[in-house]
Design an enzyme around this catalytic site. Structure first.
Site, short mmCIF file in Angstrom:
data_model
loop_
_atom_site.label_atom_id
_atom_site.label_comp_id
_atom_site.label_asym_id
_atom_site.label_seq_id
_atom_site.Cartn_x
_atom_site.Cartn_y
_atom_site.Cartn_z
N TYR A 1 -7.80 -8.21 0.55
CA TYR A 1 -7.65 -8.88 -0.74
C TYR A 1 -8.99 -9.50 -1.11
CZ TYR A 1 -5.00 -11.74 -4.19
OH TYR A 1 -4.50 -12.32 -5.34
N LYS B 1 -7.68 -4.56 -2.37
CA LYS B 1 -7.31 -4.95 -3.73
C LYS B 1 -8.43 -5.82 -4.27
CE LYS B 1 -4.37 -8.05 -6.38
NZ LYS B 1 -3.50 -9.24 -6.28
#
Length: 295
Positions: free
Chosen positions: A137, A165
């Site tokens: 992330y 992500k």
């Protein structure tokens, strides 16, 4: 995007709360069913939009358990298992695996955590022991750690580490990650069509709580490489996706989703409902999305 484990639109679903601030499990079931009916094929439970940082460990684990039971194999499930202690991340990840999750999303060490690449690689190598595919992330503006092209190359050598992500909101930097040839997931709402054109392999999209049908239309057009249609379908979404990204993101998603018929209640304290003074701009940015979603 078909050869990627987490293709298309993975909905960072809101966590619904009742008037007392407790998770509303009945409402969660209703929301999941509505999103499934709209065509959502991937969910992220305990996401940032789902207020992960304001859920206790027990609540987050129960959300993974109950959410997985509701979805019951009808869509892919990603669970955020981020925590300050690596041992807790592994514990949460193993629990997500026991619940039947398909993958986990994990922040790098945060709150004065290490920034050295060797330490970050070591951290994710430990998380990989949890036994599920990992989505790193990248949200450097909040965490203080940036996943760079050189770092993603090292991370993707770890067994079970599949992708990152990118929620930096910087298209140029996301494109540099994509140019490594490794899979990247876009997590910045205003960049959706541009990230897909640049080669992002999937989306984790909180703003899609507001208008899932319209958002899925973007993905379908991109998969068909019909970029003119992508632009046409993006046009009604662009104002709201730009507005929510400018601030009060979670509060704005909850407020806008309520207007379009996907009511998750109010966000949990310390966040509060979007102030009335902000609602006019929100309604203007929504345009006719409520009507489109009801069609």
């Amino acid at each position: 995007m078909s050869d990627f484990p987490f293709p298309g639109l993975n909905l960072a679903i809101t966590t619904p709360f009742d008037a007392s601030g407790h998770i509303d499990w009945t409402r969660l079931r209703g929301l999941v069913e509505r999103y499934l009916a709209a065509g959502i094929k991937g969910f992220v439970l305990s996401s940032g939009t789902g207020m992960h940082v304001y859920l206790s460990k027990e609540e987050s684990k129960e959300l993974a358990q109950r959410g997985s039971r509701i979805i019951n194999g009808r869509a892919k499930i990603i669970v955020q298992t981020s925590a300050l202690l690596v041992e807790e991340v592994i514990e949460r990840t193993k629990h997500a695996a026991d619940c039947g999750a398909d993958g986990v999303m994990v922040l790098p060490p945060f709150f004065e955590g290490p920034t050295d690449h060797d330490d970050i690689v070591a951290f994710y190598s430990e998380v990989a022991k949890g036994g599920l595919p990992i989505i790193g992330y990248n949200v450097p503006q909040a965490v203080g750690v940036e996943i760079t092209p050189s770092l993603i190359q090292r991370l993707c050598e770890i067994p079970n580490f599949h992708t990152v992500k990118d929620s930096s909101g910087d298209l140029a930097k996301q494109a540099s990650l994509i140019r490594t040839g490794l899979p990247v997931i876009n997590g910045a709402d205003p960049l959706v069509p541009y990230a897909l054109f640049a080669g992002a392999r999937g989306l984790i999209w909180g703003g899609a709580n507001i208008a899932p049908k319209s958002c899925l239309g973007i993905v379908e057009a991109a998969e068909a490489q019909n970029w003119q249609l992508v632009r046409e379908r993006w046009k009604p979404l662009e104002p709201i996706m730009s507005l929510i990204w400018q601030g009060d993101y979670v509060q704005s998603v909850y407020a806008a989703a309520k207007i379009t018929g996907y009511d998750a209640g109010k966000p949990r304290r310390p966040l509060r409902a979007l102030p009335a003074k902000n609602m006019l701009a929100l309604r203007m940015a929504l345009g006719d999305l409520a009507t489109r979603e009801a069609a």
